[in-house]
Design a protein around this motif. Structure first.
Motif, short mmCIF file in Angstrom:
data_model
loop_
_atom_site.label_atom_id
_atom_site.label_comp_id
_atom_site.label_asym_id
_atom_site.label_seq_id
_atom_site.Cartn_x
_atom_site.Cartn_y
_atom_site.Cartn_z
N ASP A 17 0.82 -1.21 0.00
CA ASP A 17 0.00 0.00 0.00
C ASP A 17 0.85 1.26 0.00
OD1 ASP A 17 -2.32 -1.26 -0.19
OD2 ASP A 17 -3.15 -0.63 1.74
N TRP A 18 1.99 1.18 0.65
CA TRP A 18 2.87 2.35 0.73
C TRP A 18 3.39 2.71 -0.66
CZ3 TRP A 18 8.65 2.20 2.31
CH2 TRP A 18 9.11 3.49 2.50
N VAL A 19 3.93 1.71 -1.37
CA VAL A 19 4.49 1.95 -2.69
C VAL A 19 3.39 2.41 -3.65
CG1 VAL A 19 5.78 0.94 -4.57
CG2 VAL A 19 6.26 0.24 -2.23
N GLU A 20 2.24 1.74 -3.59
CA GLU A 20 1.15 2.11 -4.50
C GLU A 20 0.68 3.54 -4.25
OE1 GLU A 20 -2.17 -0.62 -4.59
OE2 GLU A 20 -0.78 -2.15 -5.34
N ASN A 61 0.60 6.43 -6.97
CA ASN A 61 -0.61 7.15 -7.35
C ASN A 61 -0.44 8.65 -7.18
OD1 ASN A 61 -1.79 4.75 -7.91
ND2 ASN A 61 -2.87 4.58 -5.95
N GLU A 62 0.27 9.02 -6.11
CA GLU A 62 0.48 10.46 -5.90
C GLU A 62 1.56 11.00 -6.82
OE1 GLU A 62 1.49 10.77 -1.80
OE2 GLU A 62 -0.52 10.26 -1.10
#
Lengths: 266, 272
Positions: B218-221, B225-226
């Protein structure tokens, strides 16, 4: 430069804020007499009715308002409890010589008769002998009125030999503290008992959760198949994990079968 | 291989200082506690005798508290005050969130083979616990230690018997801290499959992109995304630096395990 100024300004504002709150709190505290300031000022009248040298008086304090240990002079809970009538003969804590009339006293060392008292930080860590605190013969009992160990003058005659500036409050430290987690301490020094147990529960609780947790996480990650096998160790781990996880899955699948059957029958 | 930056140099500096002071406090504190045993005597000799050990314990304790205050100022300075309260409750913050509960349950399920792995963001729940455990530990140990620093002065404000109580709090909390670091923290940093011989993230500051994608998807995604991922990519540290990190890290681990084992083996002598 701008960032540094912002940080300094922030720290300054918080410092000022904290200072104001602290000052407000400080001013609302009623002026309690400090624990240390209980010196008796009278020069003469305390000993008027007694035969006394008056020598001690300048250092004396009124007895502590709050001692943490419940002291029951009559009855002592050692191995054998002592009833009230026997106490008058056997309790020696008010004698000028606490060992008066004891057989074999001069052939024995202190710790042979007082093994519990030998386990104190002063003796064990700093190598201080019993007599450095309890003095030469005769060893006055703790609560004898003119004993140097009496709480009204212990700070001046015992502790301040080594701890410069010791106050009456300081001498309220229990040199021979009761074993902190023993059940008997619940009655004699409840605060010590409950805090030590509280801390111990915190200690054991944290370890009881996180030790198994870490080891199980570690074990499960060893069996993680989704991780690409980057080395021979990884490959080995993957093949082992395949077996074990397959076994576990079967275990759960098997369990589910009878449940379905019961449902069908109903 | 590319890495994502996980800790800034300041944060690594804090960890380094904490690590060094913690080891010194453990060694001097245990030396003090065990001085009645042969092993404790040896330890005090290492620091130049019992009185010196006491002095070192007190001074390094002060240093630790000083570093803690700097850390507090650092926190206050890095918080985004405009964005409160959302800014300290986000996934980049160490404040526990509701998601942590769900993730911990899912994590246990994954350990037992009941469901897939949880999708961690930047901090997993045990990492947050680690941080706050140290935070709380320093408050408690530092607080009691400061009072015990000079019992003659502090007993002017508190009754003398409170020193007995504070000494026990100090001792048990220190035992907890050491057990946690020497058993759990070291296990996580060294013996997990991904981290095996040693997790360098606290020294080099970055984590391999692939490893992060696997461990904390979730951190990498979120960063992808940002569009922020490019900004936090850093190069891996040089080989010589990595060698130094490993040697240093293992020196600390071996020293601490020496303390742990001997403290354990000599524990029964404390009683007698």
């Amino acid at each position: 430069m701008k960032g540094a100024m912002a940080v300094i300004r922030l720290a300054y504002h918080w410092g000022a804020f904290g200072f104001l709150i602290g000052a407000a709190v400080f001013l609302t505290i009623p002026s309690v007499p400090s624990w240390a300031q209980e010196e008796v000022t009278s020069k003469i009248y305390r000993y008027r009715e007694r035969v006394a040298t008056g020598y001690y008086e300048g250092y004396e304090v009124s007895p502590r308002r709050a001692r943490a240990i419940l002291e029951t002079p009559g009855i002592r809970r050692d191995r054998f409890s002592i009833g009230a009538s026997a106490a008058a003969v056997r309790i020696r804590t008010h004698l000028p010589d606490s060992h008066r009339g004891l057989k074999f006293y001069y052939r024995t060392t202190c710790i042979e008769c007082h093994p519990g008292q030998a386990r104190n930080l002063h003796s064990m860590r700093a190598g201080i002998t019993c007599r450095q605190c309890h003095g030469p013969e005769p060893i006055a009992a703790i609560n004898h009125y003119y004993s140097a160990m009496n709480t009204i003058r212990r700070h001046a005659y015992v502790c301040s030999k080594c701890h410069e500036g010791a106050t009456a409050s300081f001498s309220g430290f229990y040199v021979h503290e009761p074993p902190s987690t023993a059940l008997s301490t619940r009655e004699s020094f409840p605060l010590l008992f409950y805090t030590s147990w509280g801390m111990l529960v915190l200690l054991l609780g944290t370890l009881a959760f996180f030790v198994p947790h870490s080891f199980m996480v570690g074990f499960r990650e060893l069996l993680d198949k989704t991780k690409a096998p980057e080395s021979s160790v990884g490959k080995l781990a993957n093949s082992v994990s395949h077996r074990i996880m397959g076994g576990i899955r079967k275990l759960f699948e098997k369990k589910k079968v009878p449940e379905n059957e019961v449902d069908d029958a109903a | 291989m590319q890495q994502i930056r996980r800790f800034t140099p300041i944060q690594r500096g804090f960890h380094l200082i904490l690590m060094l002071t913690f080891v010194i406090q453990s060694a001097t504190g245990l030396a003090r506690m065990y001085v009645g045993t042969g092993w404790g005597k040896q330890l005090t000799d290492l620091f130049g005798g019992y009185p010196n050990t006491l002095t070192i314990h007190k001074w390094v304790g002060l240093l630790m508290l000083f570093a803690f205050i700097i850390h507090l100022i650092y926190i206050l300075a890095t918080i985004n005050w405009r964005g409160l309260p959302g800014s300290i409750y986000g996934p980049d913050s160490l404040i526990p969130r509701l998601e942590d509960i769900g993730q911990s349950i899912r994590h246990v399920g994954w350990i037992l083979g009941l469901n897939g792995p949880p999708r961690f963001d930047r901090w997993a729940y045990w990492e947050k616990f680690d941080y706050w455990a140290v935070f709380w530990g320093i408050c408690l140990l530092g607080g009691t230690g400061l009072i015990l620093y000079n019992p003659v002065i502090s007993s002017r404000f508190i009754p003398g018997w409170a020193l007995n109580v504070l000494l026990w709090i100090h001792r048990i909390e220190a035992t907890l801290a050491m057990a946690h670091v020497f058993l759990i923290h070291f296990f996580i940093g060294h013996l997990r499959r991904e981290n095996f011989p040693m997790d360098l993230v606290m020294f080099e500051g970055g984590i391999d992109l692939e490893k992060a994608r696997h461990e904390r998807p979730d951190w990498v995604e979120r960063m992808e995304n940002e569009g922020a991922l490019q900004n936090v990519l850093v190069a891996k540290s040089t080989l010589s630096l990595r060698v130094i990190y490993h040697v240093f890290g293992f020196a600390i681990v071996i020293g601490c395990l020496y303390l742990l084992v001997n403290a354990f083996l000599n524990a029964h002598r404390l009683m007698g």
